[in-house]
Design an enzyme around this catalytic site. Structure first.
Site, PDB file in Angstrom:
ATOM      1  N   GLY A 445       0.789  -1.237   0.000  1.00 54.83           N
ATOM      2  CA  GLY A 445       0.000   0.000   0.000  1.00 54.83           C
ATOM      3  C   GLY A 445       0.810   1.270   0.000  1.00 54.83           C
ATOM      4  N   HIS A 708      11.475  -4.245   6.525  1.00 54.68           N
ATOM      5  CA  HIS A 708      11.977  -3.587   7.734  1.00 54.68           C
ATOM      6  C   HIS A 708      13.496  -3.588   7.796  1.00 54.68           C
ATOM      7  CE1 HIS A 708       7.780  -4.420   8.703  1.00 54.68           C
ATOM      8  NE2 HIS A 708       7.854  -3.379   9.483  1.00 54.68           N
TER       9      HIS A 708
END
Length: 770
Positions: A445, A708
């Protein structure tokens, strides 16, 4: 004698996120590690002095960390996998490599797996132990920090993750649970015994071992493992001259099924959570009693929510405990790591609102006042101004119910919780309508929130640019990111979410019933901090939230653009929820609000709508017997309520991240989404076995690389990962996507990574003959 006070742990990022800024500055090369160390030392001193000034008796040390406390424990015990040792980095850079990966002149390694810390939004780094690791006391961080505090005149209570919890959370390199044998038990027990011996020599009075894993259901052999560890640790401590007292600290639930063992082992202190495990913990005390030498550390101040403590409730709990034993200390129920720093930083909130909140600093005052009231007689309590002031917060006048919300919920029917037709028929219709290839590629997204994006948002907030100027800027960002996605060949595009500050706060700002803070940051993982909104009153949608930007994006391309929403369970779990009504009631209110948004997106021509439930697993009760009745039986229907009204051809996606999915995989399938994407790369795709075993009907996109970490995965690496996925799943049901949204990454690593991902998907398609 006054009632002792104890804090389980304190926030470490600083009142203005000083630690985050210092570490990230070091990563960017703005300054050296000595600057980070100086910032860290200053924060520790400030935080210890704040607690001393508040009158706290047992102030924690070693609750500070550059990245994660369990990662620190792994390093302390010498559990550093060889791939990180081979890099030959400094101690600090080795820690950061384990936490976020490393890609540079000395090598290329991925980070350790990252998981949610029990039912919180904090993430820990999973300890990795292979056959080459020998557990021993290999570090000195806890001792250095104890002496650092002692030099300030503060004899702290050192805190460590306990040996039982460490072993239960540790994994083998392939992600499998440890085979815990006698040799490993002896190594770990010996290392922890050495910790106590060292603290005894340094003059510590108390040492706290955190054992939150005790509040989970027990597997076969768990109690024996716990007893085996502490049967070696406790006698060695007692044999020492001037030995320290050991506090066995639990939190996040009850230890009703293990309390008898704790009592028999004879700990000097047992910390119990009387916020989340009140009834069962009180029943265990009443049934088994308290050994004469043991102090009960009664956790009555909530370390996981921001509302003021109800002193009358806490005093009632303390009175019940004191009927069993006179040896009682007043404690936080868990570490204060999970709440913001201080309400004093929120001068934007009206005082009549702000007085209802207590962050970490204010909870220290609550601890002291509760301890003083616990020590007072009935007459003195009744005359207490602090008690009167506190009770005025709970007179029932804070919130007036929104009758339109109440009546809408009352009118809900069972049909509104179930989408028609069946998923298999919907998926056939969607393939015909969307014309996507096998192994379609997409992202989760968000795209990088660059300095430029944040600067423009700040200008709007400060009135330096108009709304029209800001909107034009956002349109330019959307145009650019759509063009870039088209250029690299992504199949399903996203608009990038440049207008959103946070996936929960953004929605809260467009819903009735929410309040917002300026500085109430909480650590999520590493240096990542979040600022949850506050659910103040009944929730409803004020106006359409995402429709205009999603419709604009779809108008700029022939490819499918996903509408991006945050689901009701995640909005609640990543907000500060009300305590005057149930989580189920709040989630249903949110579900109706997001349902309105879904239907408006569909009406605007959006054919694929992603409703993120990243935090669904996060608040799953720790005891399996509570999973359905206390959570899943309303959380799953709430998600279905959100999307049940759309047409069969509208494809509903959801997303989840950094949790253990295997044990609720059938419940996830019951959400009745058409597609789910989830974190899988850090856990080495272990969820695929559960998907295969459950005959999972939802199409799925197990993340093929870890967002991450700043490292860039190669095409070959991603091809291999896709191959591993196809070993367990049929290609017709697989989507190719990263682990999570790309908001926190930079463009320099985002676009090469996505190019490699698309190229890998195309290469695998070609081998499959598509």
């Amino acid at each position: 004698m006054s009632v002792p006070t104890s804090v389980v742990g304190f926030p470490r990022i600083g009142s203005d996120r000083e630690l985050k800024k210092s570490i990230e500055g070091y990563w960017r090369g703005k300054h050296g590690i000595d600057d980070v160390k100086a910032t860290a030392k200053g924060l520790r001193e400030r935080h210890w002095n704040i607690q001393r000034k508040a009158g706290i008796g047992l102030i924690p040390s070693n609750d500070f960390s550059y990245y994660d406390q369990l990662l620190d424990t792994s390093i302390l015990l010498g559990a550093i996998p060889q791939r990180y040792k081979r890099l030959a980095l400094s101690p600090e850079d080795t820690l950061f490599a384990m936490g976020r990966g490393y890609q540079g002149e000395k090598g290329d390694v991925t980070a350790l797996p990252m998981k949610k810390w029990f039912t919180t939004n904090y993430h820990y780094l999973v300890p990795e132990i292979d056959d080459s690791v020998s557990i021993t006391l290999a570090g000195d961080k806890p001792f250095r920090e104890f002496e650092e505090a002692k030099a300030l005149g503060i004899v702290t209570k050192p805190v460590l993750i306990g040996p039982y919890t460490f072993l239960k959370l540790a994994r083998r390199p392939e992600g499998a649970p440890l085979a815990i044998d006698r040799g490993l038990i002896d190594q770990v027990a010996s290392a922890y015994a050495s910790v106590l011996q060292r603290f005894a020599s340094l003059g510590a009075d108390w040492v706290q071992f955190d054992e939150p894993y005790l509040v989970l259901d027990k597997e076969r052999g768990d109690i024996e493992l716990f007893k085996s560890l502490y049967a070696k640790i406790l006698p060695s401590r007692r044999a020492q001259e001037g030995s320290v007292r050991l506090l066995l600290q639990t939190y996040f639930g009850h230890v009703g099924d293990s309390y008898e063992t704790l009592a028999l082992l004879g700990f000097d202190g047992i910390g119990l959570d009387f916020v989340e495990g009140k009834d069962e913990n009180l029943a265990a005390l009443a049934k088994f009693g308290v050994p004469e030498q043991t102090t009960i550390f009664a956790g009555v101040v909530n370390g996981r929510n921001i509302w003021r403590n109800d002193y009358a409730v806490s005093l009632g709990i303390l009175d019940a405990v004191r009927k069993v034993t006179s040896r009682v200390a007043v404690s936080t129920a868990s570490s204060l790591l999970h709440v913001p720093f201080s309400v004093a930083n929120e001068d934007g909130l009206d005082e009549q609102v702000r007085r209802h909140f207590a962050f970490a600093v204010e909870k220290l005052d609550e601890l002291k006042e509760i301890a003083d009231l616990a020590d007072a007689g009935d007459e003195e309590r009744r005359a207490s101004e602090s008690l009167k002031r506190n009770q005025s917060l709970f007179d029932g006048r804070r919130v007036t119910a929104d009758e339109s919300v109440v009546s809408r919920i009352a009118a809900l029917t069972e049909d509104e919780l179930n989408r028609q037709p069946a998923r298999s028929e919907r998926q056939r219709l969607q393939r015909e309508e969307l014309h996507l290839p096998v192994l379609p590629t997409t992202t989760i997204g968000s795209f990088p929130q660059t300095k430029e994006v944040r600067a423009e948002r700040a200008k709007l907030r400060h009135g330096e640019i108009s709304q029209e100027e800001y909107d034009a800027f956002i349109r330019s960002q959307i145009d650019a990111v759509l063009a870039k996605q088209e250029a690299i060949g992504l199949d399903v595009l996203v608009h990038g979410e440049f207008e959103r500050n946070d996936m929960v706060e953004y929605f809260g700002q467009n819903l009735n019933g929410f309040l917002f803070t300026k500085n109430a940051w909480v650590q999520s993982y590493g240096t990542r901090c979040v600022k949850p909104p506050i659910v103040w009153s009944d929730v409803s949608r004020a106006k359409p939230i995402t429709v205009a930007w999603s419709a604009y994006a779809q108008s700029r391309t022939e490819r499918v653009v996903k509408g991006m929403l945050t689901g009701p369970v995640t909005i609640l779990n990543w907000s500060w929820p009300r305590e005057d009504i149930t989580h189920e009631q709040q989630t249903t209110q949110l579900a109706l609000a997001i349902r309105d948004e879904v239907l408006d997106l569909e009406a605007a021509g959006i054919k694929v709508i992603q409703i993120d439930e990243a935090a669904l697993r996060e608040k799953l009760p720790l005891r399996k017997s509570d999973w359905h009745a206390q959570y899943l039986d309303w959380a799953i229907p709430a998600f279905r309520l959100v999307h049940s009204g759309v047409k069969p051809g509208t494809q509903i996606h959801t997303h989840m991240c950094y949790s253990e999915f295997n044990d609720i995989i059938r419940d996830i399938d019951a959400m009745d989404a058409d597609v789910i994407s989830f974190e899988a790369s850090r856990s080495d795709l272990t969820v695929l076995d559960a998907i295969q075993d459950a005959h999972f009907e939802t199409e799925a996109g197990p993340g093929v690389y870890d967002i991450h970490s700043p490292r860039i995965p190669s095409q070959q690496e991603i091809e291999e990962r896709i191959g591993n996925i196809l070993d367990k799943m049929d290609a017709s049901s697989v989507w190719i996507n990263p682990d999570c949204g790309l908001k926190t990454r930079g463009n320099a690593e985002t676009w090469p990574s996505l190019e490699h991902m698309v190229a890998a998907a195309k290469a695998v398609r070609a081998r499959l003959g598509h």
